[in-house]
Scaffold this motif. Structure first.
Motif, mmCIF file in Angstrom:
data_model
loop_
_atom_site.group_PDB
_atom_site.id
_atom_site.type_symbol
_atom_site.label_atom_id
_atom_site.label_comp_id
_atom_site.label_asym_id
_atom_site.label_seq_id
_atom_site.Cartn_x
_atom_site.Cartn_y
_atom_site.Cartn_z
ATOM 1 N N GLU A 19 -7.509 2.083 -9.749
ATOM 2 C CA GLU A 19 -8.323 2.045 -8.529
ATOM 3 C C GLU A 19 -9.333 3.195 -8.514
ATOM 4 O OE1 GLU A 19 -7.760 1.876 -3.656
ATOM 5 O OE2 GLU A 19 -6.157 2.695 -4.921
ATOM 6 N N ALA A 20 -8.892 4.396 -8.881
ATOM 7 C CA ALA A 20 -9.787 5.555 -8.877
ATOM 8 C C ALA A 20 -10.899 5.399 -9.908
ATOM 9 C CB ALA A 20 -8.981 6.823 -9.157
ATOM 10 N N ASN A 39 -13.401 2.922 -8.647
ATOM 11 C CA ASN A 39 -14.230 3.535 -7.612
ATOM 12 C C ASN A 39 -15.302 4.420 -8.228
ATOM 13 O OD1 ASN A 39 -12.819 2.368 -5.501
ATOM 14 N ND2 ASN A 39 -11.470 4.118 -5.174
ATOM 15 N N LYS A 60 -17.209 13.761 -0.621
ATOM 16 C CA LYS A 60 -16.534 13.341 0.600
ATOM 17 C C LYS A 60 -15.034 13.226 0.328
ATOM 18 C CE LYS A 60 -20.588 10.637 2.012
ATOM 19 N NZ LYS A 60 -21.107 9.265 2.273
ATOM 20 N N ALA A 61 -14.255 13.198 1.414
ATOM 21 C CA ALA A 61 -12.793 13.183 1.263
ATOM 22 C C ALA A 61 -12.314 11.996 0.437
ATOM 23 C CB ALA A 61 -12.135 13.173 2.640
ATOM 24 N N GLN A 62 -12.889 10.815 0.693
ATOM 25 C CA GLN A 62 -12.466 9.624 -0.042
ATOM 26 C C GLN A 62 -12.847 9.729 -1.514
ATOM 27 O OE1 GLN A 62 -13.800 5.984 1.739
ATOM 28 N NE2 GLN A 62 -12.777 4.681 0.249
ATOM 29 N N GLN A 63 -14.033 10.268 -1.790
ATOM 30 C CA GLN A 63 -14.441 10.465 -3.176
ATOM 31 C C GLN A 63 -13.505 11.446 -3.879
ATOM 32 O OE1 GLN A 63 -18.413 11.896 -2.572
ATOM 33 N NE2 GLN A 63 -19.328 9.842 -2.550
ATOM 34 N N LYS A 64 -13.190 12.527 -3.185
ATOM 35 C CA LYS A 64 -12.363 13.565 -3.810
ATOM 36 C C LYS A 64 -10.969 13.052 -4.137
ATOM 37 C CE LYS A 64 -11.343 18.468 -3.635
ATOM 38 N NZ LYS A 64 -10.069 18.313 -4.336
ATOM 39 N N ARG A 65 -10.434 12.155 -3.299
ATOM 40 C CA ARG A 65 -9.111 11.594 -3.607
ATOM 41 C C ARG A 65 -9.133 10.891 -4.960
ATOM 42 N NH1 ARG A 65 -8.818 10.644 2.021
ATOM 43 N NH2 ARG A 65 -9.737 8.563 1.817
ATOM 44 N N SER A 66 -10.157 10.069 -5.173
ATOM 45 C CA SER A 66 -10.265 9.371 -6.455
ATOM 46 C C SER A 66 -10.540 10.360 -7.587
ATOM 47 C CB SER A 66 -11.378 8.324 -6.391
ATOM 48 O OG SER A 66 -11.034 7.250 -5.539
ATOM 49 N N LYS A 108 0.817 -1.218 0.000
ATOM 50 C CA LYS A 108 0.000 0.000 0.000
ATOM 51 C C LYS A 108 0.851 1.267 0.000
ATOM 52 C CE LYS A 108 -4.136 1.968 2.122
ATOM 53 N NZ LYS A 108 -5.203 1.787 3.142
ATOM 54 N N TRP A 163 -21.508 9.398 -6.295
ATOM 55 C CA TRP A 163 -20.692 10.569 -6.630
ATOM 56 C C TRP A 163 -21.546 11.679 -7.217
ATOM 57 C CZ3 TRP A 163 -15.261 9.447 -9.135
ATOM 58 C CH2 TRP A 163 -14.479 8.715 -8.234
#
Length: 265
Positions: A181-182, A185, A200-206, A161, A193
């Motif tokens: 991965e993105a 997702n 959300k933070a996790q969504q924005k990362r992708s 990771k 989305w």
């Protein structure tokens, strides 16, 4: 002879293991990879119950190759169908222009309004364009999900990771693994989305990875959840072999980096 890319998956040959290792120069797998034993002489097992071949890095890459071999006919079929669908979209664009030109000719001959036949033809082409767009998104997203599953299992197997974003190939600074991965997702959570503002933070990362990987390219078209159609164009350069080469180069680089350990040596 029919190319494996255009064959139905159940007709396509399975690529021999050694051919995959040689084709993508997976040097780690050219070592001897016998079953590993613990201090008591028992066979070491993976977390999901398979015998471990060699160390965890060897075993992880070994399992990736095996998963790829059995998935490859289906991955090739999805890729070929995706690009056939994209070609069909171009054909339909031309068909829509032709409908418009016929309507224009009718009006020039004195018809005040296009005929009912024009309306029917116009809506038929629009419907088929929408079906082609959604089809391309489905094939691209399904392919991205499978590639993600293959690479994420490798990452977990080799405890990679921390190295996931640090090895190439890179596209606008983002690794192949991170992009896949993105995209996966985005496809998997497309409806969520679309309805979440701000993300959300996790969504924005992708989303940031997708946007970064596509920087300088046209915006994703509607009907391409996770921008998988556009991301696959970047990762593949338009060919399945281009995609496979980038996936295996990343996988091998990740495995080598993990074997080297935190020091990198």
């Amino acid at each position: 002879m029919t190319d494996a890319t255009t064959q139905q998956p159940f007709d396509a040959p399975i690529t021999p293991y050694d051919d995959v290792v040689d084709a993508y120069d997976l040097t780690i797998l050219k070592e001897v990879g016998d079953w590993s034993q613990d201090d008591t002489g028992d066979i070491v097992m993976t977390k999901d119950g398979d015998p471990q071949h060699g160390d965890i890095t060897y075993n992880g890459l070994f399992r990736l190759v095996q998963m790829w071999r059995y998935s490859e006919p289906h991955l090739r079929h999805l890729f070929a169908t995706l690009y056939s669908t994209l070609t069909q979209r171009t054909v339909l664009d031309e068909a829509l222009n032709a409908v418009g030109e016929r309507a224009h000719e009718d009006m020039m001959r004195g018809q005040a309004m296009p005929s009912g036949a024009f309306g029917a033809a116009f809506h038929d082409v629009l419907d088929r364009q929408a079906a082609a767009a959604f089809g391309a998104g489905i094939y691209a997203g399904s392919l991205m999900l499978m590639l993600s599953a293959i690479l994420l299992r490798l990452r977990d197997d080799i405890q990679g990771k921390e190295q996931w974003t640090a090895v190439g190939p890179f596209f606008n600074g983002h690794s192949v693994g991170a992009i896949i991965e993105a995209g996966a997702n985005g496809f998997r959570h497309a409806d969520e989305w679309a309805k979440t503002h701000p993300p959300k933070a996790q969504q924005k990362r992708s989303q940031d990875i997708i946007e970064g990987a596509l920087h300088g390219r046209p915006q994703p078209v509607e009907g391409s959840p996770g921008a998988c159609v556009e991301l696959l164009a970047v990762l593949s350069g338009g060919s399945f072999e281009g995609l496979a080469t980038n996936v295996f180069t990343f996988a091998h680089n990740l495995t080598v980096k993990c074997r080297q350990g935190p020091s990198g040596y």
